[in-house]
Every structure is written in C-alpha cells, then in structure tokens.
Design a protein around this motif. Structure first.
Motif, short mmCIF file in Angstrom:
data_model
loop_
_atom_site.label_atom_id
_atom_site.label_comp_id
_atom_site.label_asym_id
_atom_site.label_seq_id
_atom_site.Cartn_x
_atom_site.Cartn_y
_atom_site.Cartn_z
N UNK A 51 -23.88 20.68 7.70
CA UNK A 51 -22.86 21.24 6.82
C UNK A 51 -22.64 20.31 5.64
N UNK A 52 -22.40 20.88 4.46
CA UNK A 52 -22.06 20.07 3.30
C UNK A 52 -20.67 19.46 3.49
N UNK A 53 -20.35 18.40 2.76
CA UNK A 53 -18.98 17.89 2.77
C UNK A 53 -17.99 19.00 2.39
N UNK A 54 -16.96 19.14 3.19
CA UNK A 54 -15.97 20.18 2.96
C UNK A 54 -16.28 21.49 3.63
N UNK A 55 -17.35 21.53 4.43
CA UNK A 55 -17.72 22.74 5.18
C UNK A 55 -17.88 22.41 6.65
N UNK A 56 -17.64 23.40 7.50
CA UNK A 56 -17.81 23.21 8.93
C UNK A 56 -17.00 22.04 9.45
N UNK A 57 -17.66 21.16 10.20
CA UNK A 57 -16.99 19.98 10.76
C UNK A 57 -17.11 18.75 9.87
N UNK A 58 -17.60 18.92 8.66
CA UNK A 58 -17.82 17.78 7.76
C UNK A 58 -16.68 17.73 6.73
N UNK A 59 -15.79 16.74 6.82
CA UNK A 59 -14.66 16.69 5.88
C UNK A 59 -15.11 16.40 4.46
N UNK A 60 -14.32 16.88 3.50
CA UNK A 60 -14.58 16.58 2.09
C UNK A 60 -14.30 15.11 1.85
N UNK A 61 -15.19 14.45 1.12
CA UNK A 61 -15.06 13.01 0.91
C UNK A 61 -14.66 12.70 -0.53
N UNK A 62 -14.39 11.42 -0.77
CA UNK A 62 -13.96 10.98 -2.10
C UNK A 62 -15.10 11.00 -3.11
N UNK A 63 -16.34 10.82 -2.63
CA UNK A 63 -17.49 10.86 -3.54
C UNK A 63 -17.61 12.25 -4.17
N UNK A 64 -17.82 12.32 -5.49
CA UNK A 64 -18.01 13.64 -6.12
C UNK A 64 -19.31 14.28 -5.62
N UNK A 65 -19.28 15.59 -5.47
CA UNK A 65 -20.49 16.30 -5.07
C UNK A 65 -21.43 16.42 -6.27
N UNK A 66 -22.69 16.12 -6.03
CA UNK A 66 -23.74 16.36 -7.02
C UNK A 66 -24.91 16.98 -6.29
N UNK A 67 -25.80 17.62 -7.03
CA UNK A 67 -26.95 18.23 -6.40
C UNK A 67 -27.84 17.18 -5.74
#
Length: 263
Positions: A51-67
């Motif tokens: 799962x990506x950060x912020x999806x499923x069991x993976x919490x959203x993190x402080x690092x910005x999402x990039x491709x």
C-alpha cells in the motif's frame, strides 16, 4: 533508496513462483484495486502488494509523495519480502509508478502490465481529478463525492445493470471515507508526466485498455502503447473498476501475457 515503508504490515504477500509486484490506484489500496483478482494471480506467482503511504495499513508520512519515491517504495517492498526480480502490474496511477520503477530499477523488472493507465493527465483527466479533490475537501458532502466517483469509476453498462439497492450499497462504501492519503496521491496528478520514460522501457509490456473507462479514457492507453517499443494493447469491455467488473478476464490477460514472455 529513500524508504516510505514503515513495516511489512502494509504489504500483502501471497502465492509462490515468479514475482509479481502490484501498484494500486490513487485514493485506493491493494485490496480495493486488486482484491477480486489476487487469488487468481497468486495461483501462479508470488504476488507482492504494497500500500502507498496513506492507504491501507500504511500511515501517511511527513515525506512528500513523489513518483520516484512511490516507485522506490514498491520495489523496496518486494525486496524486503524476499523477491528480488519481478514483473509489475500497475493500475490507474499505478501505471505511472510501474513505468518509473522499470526505468529506475531495470535490473529487477522483468515485464510490465499497465491497466487503465496514463502517461500524463490530459486536460479532461485533470478536470476529473480536480473535481474529486474539491468534493473530497474536509467540508465536502461525502454522498456527493460517492455519487461522483460511482459515475466516473463504474462503466455505464455495469452501472445500468445495478439495482437501486446495489447502487446504495456502493454509495455507502464510498461515503465511509477515502484513505487519508487520497489528496496527497491525487496531488501527484499536477506534475506527472512519464512520456520521456516510455522509450527507455526494455522489457515486454502489455497495456490493458477498458473501453468504457470514463476516468482514464482509452486515449491514454493508446498513448502508453504507442510510446513503449513493442508494447501490446488489449481491451476489456468495462469501465475503470476492472477488478469489480471483469476480474476473471483481467486476471487471465495478466497471467497469459506473463506466461508468454516469461515474466
């Protein structure tokens, strides 16, 4: 690699055999994007579904999402799961993640299957995503958002065949809330463009185009197929939500293609 992976709790690993790494769509997770086909895919392969950060069991993190970070994230998930080479199946946003992973980690990627995807959002797709983000704002009406998503994600023929009760059940599911990382994942659409990566892909590629897709319309699949040397193009008579509408056919396309190219 800069890891976005907090633990293996956010990674599904099933089956045995050659590796198959999954990259899910935005505002989704592995179970939502691939759930109905996981069993069929795992019958012949070791399926790794992070799962990506912020999806499923993976919490959203402080690092910005990039491709690039998402591409490294899914690859690292496979390696940490003990699978060091693999084909990648990308769905929707996951197609751009898969393409970037193949370019950044060519020594690990054996083949690609790109379904309901795009190389860069055109004006129409940006309008769809901008409306999604606006309706998903904290002060937005969750039922209106659920109705909008039902209309753009479901194929017209599939929705026409649903009863009132089935539509209400779907609206209730969507109204329950999007993953917390949805807006951050959708924000990637502002700058995604992997067209320059396409010619650099040197592994077998299958592009799967849902003919009734109102979210990433077939023009996007044709752009992917035209840009990747030797890519094959297959179609399915359904909307964007392939796993819900055509799970058996989708799983068969993926499996038969990978068998044919040894991926």
């Amino acid at each position: 690699m800069t890891s976005l992976l907090p633990s293996q709790k956010s990674v599904i690993v099933r089956g045995s055999g050659p590796g198959l790494l999954l990259a899910h769509g935005a505002g989704s997770d592995i179970e939502d994007s691939y759930g109905p086909v996981l069993e069929n895919l795992a019958a012949r392969r070791t399926v790794i579904g992070p799962d990506y950060p912020g999806s499923g069991n993976n919490p959203l993190q402080d690092l910005p999402l990039t491709l690039d970070r998402l591409a490294d994230h899914i690859v690292e998930s496979a390696v940490q799961s003990g699978v060091h080479s693999f084909a990648i199946s990308g769905f929707s946003l996951g197609t751009t993640v898969a393409v970037r992973a193949a370019v950044r980690h060519p020594e690990r990627v054996t083949a690609l299957v790109l379904s309901a995807g795009f190389a860069r959002p055109n004006a129409r797709l940006k309008l769809v995503v901008d409306t999604w983000r606006a309706l998903g704002a904290p002060d937005g009406d969750s039922r209106v958002l659920a109705s909008y998503l039902s209309l753009v994600v479901g194929g017209a023929r599939w929705l026409d065949a649903r009863s009132h009760e089935e539509v209400e059940e779907q609206l209730a599911l969507f109204s329950a809330g999007m993953p917390p990382g949805t807006d951050a994942q959708l924000a990637l659409f502002d700058g995604i463009d992997v067209r320059a990566d396409l010619a650099r892909i040197a592994v077998p590629v299958l592009v799967v185009s849902p003919l009734g897709d109102l979210l990433t319309t077939p023009v996007h699949s044709r752009e992917l197929a035209d840009g990747i040397p030797g890519a094959r193009l297959a179609t399915l008579d359904c909307g964007h939500a392939i796993a819900a509408e055509r799970p058996a056919e989708w799983a068969a396309l993926i499996t038969e293609f990978l068998d044919s190219v040894g991926g």
